[in-house]
Design an enzyme around this catalytic site. Structure first.
Site, PDB file in Angstrom:
ATOM      1  N   GLU A  29      14.250   8.771  38.203  1.00 17.77           N
ATOM      2  CA  GLU A  29      15.180   8.200  37.235  1.00 17.77           C
ATOM      3  C   GLU A  29      16.530   7.937  37.907  1.00 17.77           C
ATOM      4  O   GLU A  29      17.132   8.874  38.449  1.00 17.77           O
ATOM      5  CB  GLU A  29      15.336   9.165  36.047  1.00 17.77           C
ATOM      6  CG  GLU A  29      14.033   9.328  35.271  1.00 17.77           C
ATOM      7  CD  GLU A  29      13.958  10.636  34.485  1.00 17.77           C
ATOM      8  OE1 GLU A  29      14.957  11.370  34.415  1.00 17.77           O
ATOM      9  OE2 GLU A  29      12.859  10.923  33.942  1.00 17.77           O
ATOM     10  N   LEU A  58      11.829   6.371  32.055  1.00 16.63           N
ATOM     11  CA  LEU A  58      12.318   7.740  31.859  1.00 16.63           C
ATOM     12  C   LEU A  58      11.216   8.624  31.269  1.00 16.63           C
ATOM     13  O   LEU A  58      11.093   8.746  30.053  1.00 16.63           O
ATOM     14  CB  LEU A  58      13.543   7.718  30.926  1.00 16.63           C
ATOM     15  CG  LEU A  58      14.448   8.949  30.947  1.00 16.63           C
ATOM     16  CD1 LEU A  58      15.760   8.629  30.265  1.00 16.63           C
ATOM     17  CD2 LEU A  58      13.808  10.164  30.311  1.00 16.63           C
ATOM     18  N   GLU A  60       9.215  12.215  32.835  1.00 17.93           N
ATOM     19  CA  GLU A  60       8.921  13.074  33.989  1.00 17.93           C
ATOM     20  C   GLU A  60       7.426  13.208  34.236  1.00 17.93           C
ATOM     21  O   GLU A  60       6.983  13.224  35.383  1.00 17.93           O
ATOM     22  CB  GLU A  60       9.556  14.457  33.803  1.00 17.93           C
ATOM     23  CG  GLU A  60      11.073  14.498  33.986  1.00 17.93           C
ATOM     24  CD  GLU A  60      11.834  13.975  32.773  1.00 17.93           C
ATOM     25  OE1 GLU A  60      11.233  13.851  31.684  1.00 17.93           O
ATOM     26  OE2 GLU A  60      13.048  13.683  32.910  1.00 17.93           O
ATOM     27  N   GLN A  82      15.272  14.615  37.864  1.00 17.05           N
ATOM     28  CA  GLN A  82      16.738  14.486  37.796  1.00 17.05           C
ATOM     29  C   GLN A  82      17.465  15.833  37.693  1.00 17.05           C
ATOM     30  O   GLN A  82      18.476  16.035  38.346  1.00 17.05           O
ATOM     31  CB  GLN A  82      17.101  13.584  36.628  1.00 17.05           C
ATOM     32  CG  GLN A  82      18.502  13.054  36.707  1.00 17.05           C
ATOM     33  CD  GLN A  82      18.655  11.830  35.827  1.00 17.05           C
ATOM     34  OE1 GLN A  82      18.520  11.930  34.608  1.00 17.05           O
ATOM     35  NE2 GLN A  82      18.921  10.696  36.425  1.00 17.05           N
ATOM     36  N   PHE A  86      14.310  19.947  33.482  1.00 18.18           N
ATOM     37  CA  PHE A  86      13.390  19.015  32.813  1.00 18.18           C
ATOM     38  C   PHE A  86      11.952  19.176  33.311  1.00 18.18           C
ATOM     39  O   PHE A  86      11.073  18.394  32.954  1.00 18.18           O
ATOM     40  CB  PHE A  86      13.816  17.556  33.039  1.00 18.18           C
ATOM     41  CG  PHE A  86      15.265  17.239  32.741  1.00 18.18           C
ATOM     42  CD1 PHE A  86      16.043  18.075  31.931  1.00 18.18           C
ATOM     43  CD2 PHE A  86      15.869  16.101  33.257  1.00 18.18           C
ATOM     44  CE1 PHE A  86      17.369  17.782  31.658  1.00 18.18           C
ATOM     45  CE2 PHE A  86      17.197  15.801  32.988  1.00 18.18           C
ATOM     46  CZ  PHE A  86      17.952  16.642  32.190  1.00 18.18           C
ATOM     47  N   HIS A 129      19.985  21.733  31.541  1.00 20.33           N
ATOM     48  CA  HIS A 129      19.968  21.046  32.834  1.00 20.33           C
ATOM     49  C   HIS A 129      19.816  22.085  33.938  1.00 20.33           C
ATOM     50  O   HIS A 129      18.950  21.994  34.778  1.00 20.33           O
ATOM     51  CB  HIS A 129      21.269  20.269  33.058  1.00 20.33           C
ATOM     52  CG  HIS A 129      21.389  19.037  32.244  1.00 20.33           C
ATOM     53  ND1 HIS A 129      21.414  19.043  30.875  1.00 20.33           N
ATOM     54  CD2 HIS A 129      21.497  17.729  32.602  1.00 20.33           C
ATOM     55  CE1 HIS A 129      21.527  17.799  30.429  1.00 20.33           C
ATOM     56  NE2 HIS A 129      21.576  16.986  31.464  1.00 20.33           N
TER      57      HIS A 129
END
Lengths: 325, 370
Positions: A29, A58, A60, A82, A86, A129
């Protein structure tokens, strides 16, 4: 030689391998024109073209499937997830598929995929994140899990990871991306996977650690030196498979050991290292092997990171317990 | 104040209009008559006979596999009877260079692509040698995680495109598989890259016991292709000529660089989901079974070929005898496979054996030599 940050060393390694092997593909991404959200793939699309460096939709899981399929066509995929928070979206591709490809095909197929991903805390990312999920990865046989702690190591390890014919999870600590510079040779070099590095020699205590905690452990060692303690710091660099030989040789020398990880205490790398030490070197030990870790809560909201993440002070405190036992 | 409806986009009307467009495509009806002569793929007599031969052979293989399973001589087995046209006529449209990513019920396509029968039996028994694929055999072992093959097919197809090969990636799942996130990600990725892939959904009406209506509010699965911006086709999955024709068309588009296609084949599995205890009488009636049996692909194709003087009982019996003999020989070959050892399994983990695995290899080597 140039003074590079870790992220520059990573870009350099990607460039080196893209030049060396036309089968190396970089995708994910925002890795193309944008050069990645951390700029790890900066300039790569311009230099190597959209056929070899490209943005994906987008998703995963789709990125993981794409990597497996491209590898089946003889490519050496280097996808980026990213943020490692994720990763749950792509767990089947990693643990269910890539890690099993060689095994379930009776050795007739393989998955030479290197998944790069920023991980770890301390840079105030939004929720979900940051996280330290390396323990999750190391519990899956068939994967290798690599975590560099310096720019020099990052380049040599990433080149080795890309050349490896088995899937490698390459975790880049976000706080280390730009925290310091180091001399990094322009030419190519490799650092073997599965080999730890003694970052600081000592004779009273062995600290076994990896990732961002290497710098914290070195700080702690310097602090302890003021009190005449000589502390050895081992950077695992690869957390699966572990470099048992280096760990045990050091523990046999110092007679005291502790493990430091940024991740929560439950399960995880540190627990595994402690078990290996007690399995193999219990008679060399003069003290229990203690751990410094984050507490067993969910990775915190960004304002609480600094009270939650382990630091040099915590390491000194626990080190004294081990040293004075 | 209500806006004038005529000036507005009507989402319900649009949906209805799209759904109505997805009519089931058929060439050969249940009586073995060509109902759509313009679309007849005009296969040669030899090809027609070969396709029939494969369907008859596979029906026998299915019967024998079920009985071998009941005798405890086979392991995991997902019956295929009823799906011969969906499986074998779609495969008949492929070339050796095409790469197949099968689901667990798609053993027949792999066999006709070149997977030796005794290896299929070893796969069923849970022996790693079953999945050892020859270098020039373009297939993956049957996928177990439903939908995973769809995202991997997008990757294989993108690789084929990058290598500039004249080939396609073909993957299979069922109606249940079309509910997985990976189903959407696979068709969407392949569409975004215009990669040469064919996604085949064998809609056999039940995902184990869950009926097709519970999977989705969509009237057809084929229409889901619209969301990915790729062509979707709904085809009579009991009609070998129609399945062949739409797969061949999809392949041609893919080779020309026009991107992927998703095909829904309407079919039925006569047997249970697998031989591991599924009882279809819990979720299907014998009335439904017999409705579908009237549509049987072998029956209608046999009628069609007999009318063309291309098939008769003698030919059929020859195939049946050949299948039985080859199955017998393949079972014998599978029986001869060496017993699996823990050292075999550990040795398959990595190219270079790491320290922890080496230690365990040494331990098991010593145990196994006792």
């Amino acid at each position: 030689m140039a003074q590079l940050t870790m992220i520059q060393a990573i870009t350099d390694a990607l460039k080196t391998e893209m030049k060396n092997d036309e089968n190396v593909l970089v995708f994910g991404e925002d890795v193309g024109n944008n050069g990645g959200v951390f700029r790890a793939t900066e300039g790569l699309q311009k230099e190597f073209g959209e056929d070899r460096v490209f943005d994906t939709p987008l998703a995963e899981s789709g990125i993981g499937g794409l990597a497996i399929g491209l590898a089946l066509q003889g490519y050496r995929p280097v996808p980026e997830i990213q943020f490692f928070g994720f990763v749950y979206e792509v767990m089947d591709s990693i643990s269910g598929q890539m890690a099993r490809m060689r095994f379930r095909s009776g050795g007739s197929l393989n998955s030479p995929v290197t998944i790069r991903s920023p991980f770890g805390g301390g840079v105030h990312t939004p929720e979900m994140h940051a996280d330290s999920l390396e323990g999750l990865m190391t519990s899956q046989p068939g994967l290798k899990v690599v975590i560099p702690s310096t720019p020099y190591d990052a380049k040599g390890l990433l080149i080795s990871a890309i050349r490896d014919n088995d899937p490698v999870i390459f975790l880049e600590h976000m706080k280390l991306y730009r925290s310091f510079r180091q001399e990094v040779p322009e030419e190519e070099y490799t650092i073997p996977l599965g080999k730890a590095d003694v970052k600081r020699e000592g004779k009273d205590l062995t600290i076994i650690t990896y990732g961002a905690m290497v710098q914290e452990s070195i700080k702690a060692a310097e602090e302890l030196e003021k009190e005449d303690y000589s502390v050895e710091v081992i950077d695992l660099r690869t957390v699966q498979p572990l470099d048992i030989e280096t760990i045990i040789a050091s523990v046999e020398k110092t007679g005291r050991a502790m493990v430091v990880q940024e991740a929560q205490k439950q399960a995880g790398i540190a627990a595994n290292v402690v078990a290996e030490i007690t399995d193999r070197a219990i008679l060399s030990l003069d003290a229990p092997v203690l751990r410094v870790t984050a507490p067993d809560s969910i990775f915190p909201f960004s304002q609480a990171e600094q009270v939650w993440l382990p630091n040099a002070k915590d390491i000194v405190e626990t080190a004294k317990k081990v040293l004075t036992f | 104040m209500a806006a004038k409806k005529s000036q507005q986009f009507d989402p319900v009307e649009t949906l209805n209009a799209i759904e109505e467009k997805f009519e089931m495509f058929q060439i050969l009806n249940e009586e073995g008559e060509i109902v759509n002569p313009d679309a007849d793929p005009k296969l040669s007599d030899e090809d027609l006979q070969e396709l029939m031969r494969r369907m008859v052979y596979t029906r026998i293989l299915d019967q024998r596999s079920i009985s071998l399973n009941r005798q405890g001589r086979l392991g995991f087995y997902a019956p295929t009877a009823g799906q011969e046209a969906s499986q074998l006529a779609s495969h008949f449209a492929l070339e050796k260079e095409d790469y197949i990513l099968p689901g667990y019920r798609d053993v027949p396509q792999l066999i006709w692509h070149g997977w030796p029968l005794h290896q299929a039996f070893l796969f069923s028994r849970g022996h790693f040698m079953g999945n050892q694929m020859a270098d020039d055999l373009n297939v993956l072992p049957p996928q177990i995680i439903i939908g995973a093959q769809f995202i991997q097919a997008a990757g294989v197809a993108l690789g084929i495109q990058k290598r500039k090969k004249e080939a396609v990636a073909v993957t299979y799942t069922g109606d249940g598989g079309s509910s997985q996130g990976d189903f959407y990600e696979g068709i969407n990725f392949a569409g975004a890259f215009r990669a040469p892939a064919i996604f085949i959904v064998q809609n056999n009406q039940y995902a184990i016991s869950t009926p097709r209506e519970l999977q989705t509010s969509a009237k057809t699965i084929a229409q889901k292709a619209v969301a990915a911006g790729i062509p979707g086709v709904l085809v009579d999955g009991m009609d070998p000529l129609a399945v062949y024709a739409v797969t061949r068309d999809a392949r041609e588009r893919a080779i020309k660089g026009e991107g992927p296609t998703m095909i829904e084949t309407m079919c039925y599995r006569y047997g249970p989901h697998t031989m591991a205890g599924d009882d279809p009488t819990r979720y299907r009636t014998s009335d439904i079974d017999s409705e579908w049996e009237k549509k049987d692909p072998l029956v209608r194709f046999r009628k069609y070929l007999e009318a063309k003087n291309l098939w008769n009982e003698e030919k059929e019996n020859e195939v049946i005898e050949q299948a039985k003999e080859e199955i017998k020989a393949a079972i014998k070959q599978a029986d001869a496979a060496p017993k699996q050892k823990v050292t075999d399994l550990l040795g398959l983990m990595y190219e270079e054996v790491p320290f922890n695995v080496q230690e365990q290899l040494d331990i098991y080597k010593a145990k196994e030599s006792k």
